[in-house]
Design an enzyme around this catalytic site. Structure first.
Site, short mmCIF file in Angstrom:
data_model
loop_
_atom_site.label_atom_id
_atom_site.label_comp_id
_atom_site.label_asym_id
_atom_site.label_seq_id
_atom_site.Cartn_x
_atom_site.Cartn_y
_atom_site.Cartn_z
N ASN A 60 0.85 -1.39 -0.11
CA ASN A 60 -0.04 0.04 0.22
C ASN A 60 0.78 1.31 0.17
O ASN A 60 1.67 1.65 0.86
CB ASN A 60 -0.96 0.14 1.43
CG ASN A 60 -1.77 1.27 1.57
OD1 ASN A 60 -1.76 2.07 0.67
ND2 ASN A 60 -2.36 1.28 2.76
N LYS A 88 0.06 4.18 -0.57
CA LYS A 88 -0.54 5.55 0.31
C LYS A 88 -0.21 6.78 -0.52
O LYS A 88 -0.05 6.46 -1.88
CB LYS A 88 0.09 5.66 1.50
CG LYS A 88 -0.18 4.48 2.49
CD LYS A 88 0.12 4.58 3.96
CE LYS A 88 -0.27 3.42 4.79
NZ LYS A 88 -0.11 3.41 6.01
N GLU A 104 -6.74 4.80 7.72
CA GLU A 104 -6.39 6.25 7.45
C GLU A 104 -7.88 6.90 6.67
O GLU A 104 -8.11 8.00 6.88
CB GLU A 104 -5.26 6.25 6.66
CG GLU A 104 -4.03 6.11 7.55
CD GLU A 104 -2.77 5.53 6.99
OE1 GLU A 104 -2.78 5.63 5.47
OE2 GLU A 104 -1.94 5.02 7.45
N GLY A 142 2.60 2.28 10.58
CA GLY A 142 3.64 3.24 10.73
C GLY A 142 4.38 3.70 11.76
O GLY A 142 4.89 4.64 12.02
N SER A 193 3.33 -2.24 10.13
CA SER A 193 4.68 -2.21 10.50
C SER A 193 5.58 -3.65 10.24
O SER A 193 6.24 -3.99 10.97
CB SER A 193 5.03 -1.86 11.89
OG SER A 193 4.83 -0.56 12.44
P1 PGA Z 1 2.85 0.25 7.41
O1 PGA Z 1 1.58 0.42 6.88
O2 PGA Z 1 3.27 -1.03 7.02
O3 PGA Z 1 3.75 1.64 7.11
O4 PGA Z 1 2.71 0.22 9.14
C1 PGA Z 1 0.47 -0.59 6.88
C2 PGA Z 1 -0.59 0.08 6.19
O5 PGA Z 1 -1.24 1.04 6.61
O6 PGA Z 1 -1.39 -0.61 5.55
#
Ligand code: PGA
Length: 253
Positions: free
Chosen positions: A13, A15, A102, A176, A215
């Protein structure tokens, strides 16, 4: 009866990251997705909508799927700034993430809206990845399981035959942050999600992939992906570098 584990999926993803030069990253991912990996695991990249067409072209014939990060509930119309599932499918996408935390937080998306988006995705032959997960306060209050069961009850489409639906369990506090749940917490949650899916869809529930997200990095992926009912990962930050993303998928080699 032996229940086969679903074919795993490692999804990236991106984003709100990436630009027209980022196709290089996708090209490196494709290069590392050799026959041995292709035999074992599906790979998906969900770039920002501006890059879906370009990525779709780069990915042709590679086996790497391209997806969207969100879609509208309607197929077309006066919805400035939104993108429909039909349009995503037209641009080369085969999956779409819906109900990411989000989106739920930034755009006030309710479970009901998420369900409508998942249904819209299926109408366009896109596979929705429905995201669920508790906040830190809900985890600390001992309510994580109840919250996720409630989200599933109201966010999932009415029907599913198996491969046409993916669930992503993403604890909000793990996204994150570099924090991850304990292996026992992941195992408990994924088993509970499987139970909900079996109760709701019968045997088809065994074939629905349940991804862990939050993460995930190459150095924790092997522990997380070995947990029962973890059928892959939804990866944010670590999907922006080909080596990290492939390092996670390596678990399945
Ligand atoms: P991250 O995000 O791996 O940066 O923690 C995961 C996600 O939001 O799909």
């Amino acid at each position: 009866m032996t229940v086969l584990r679903p074919r795993p999926l490692v999804a990236g993803n991106w984003k709100m990251n990436g630009n027209k030069h980022s196709a290089r990253v996708l090209a490196s991912i494709i290069q590392g997705y050799d026959a041995a990996l292709r035999n074992k695991v599906d790979l998906l990249i969900c770039p920002p909508a501006t890059l879906t067409v370009t990525f779709g072209v780069v990915a042709v014939g590679s086996g790497v799927y391209i997806g969207g990060q969100d879609c509208h509930t309607k197929a077309s119309g006066a919805h400035t700034g939104d993108i429909s599932a039909v349009q995503l499918a037209d641009s080369g996408a085969t999956y779409v993430i819906v109900g990411h935390s989000e989106r739920r937080a930034d755009h006030g998306e309710s479970n009901e809206v998420v369900r409508a988006k998942a249904m819209a995705a299926r109408m366009s032959w896109l596979t929705p990845i429905v995201c669920v997960g508790e906040t830190r306060a809900q985890r600390e209050g001992g309510n994580a399981l109840d919250i996720v069961r409630e989200q599933l009850k109201d966010s999932l489409p009415e029907t599913a035959c198996g491969s046409d639906l993916v669930i992503a369990y993403e604890p909000v506090w793990a996204i994150g942050t570099g924090l991850i749940p304990t292996i026992a917490q992941v195992a408990e949650m994924h088993a509970a999600i499987r139970e909900v899916l079996m109760a709701r869809y019968g045997e088809a529930g065994a074939a629905i992939r349940i991804l862990y997200g939050g993460s995930v990095k190459p150095d924790n992926a092997f522990d997380l992906l070995s947990v029962s009912h973890v059928d892959g990962a939804l990866v944010g930050g670590a999907s922006l570098e080909a080596a990290d993303f492939l390092g996670i998928a390596e678990y399945y080699r």
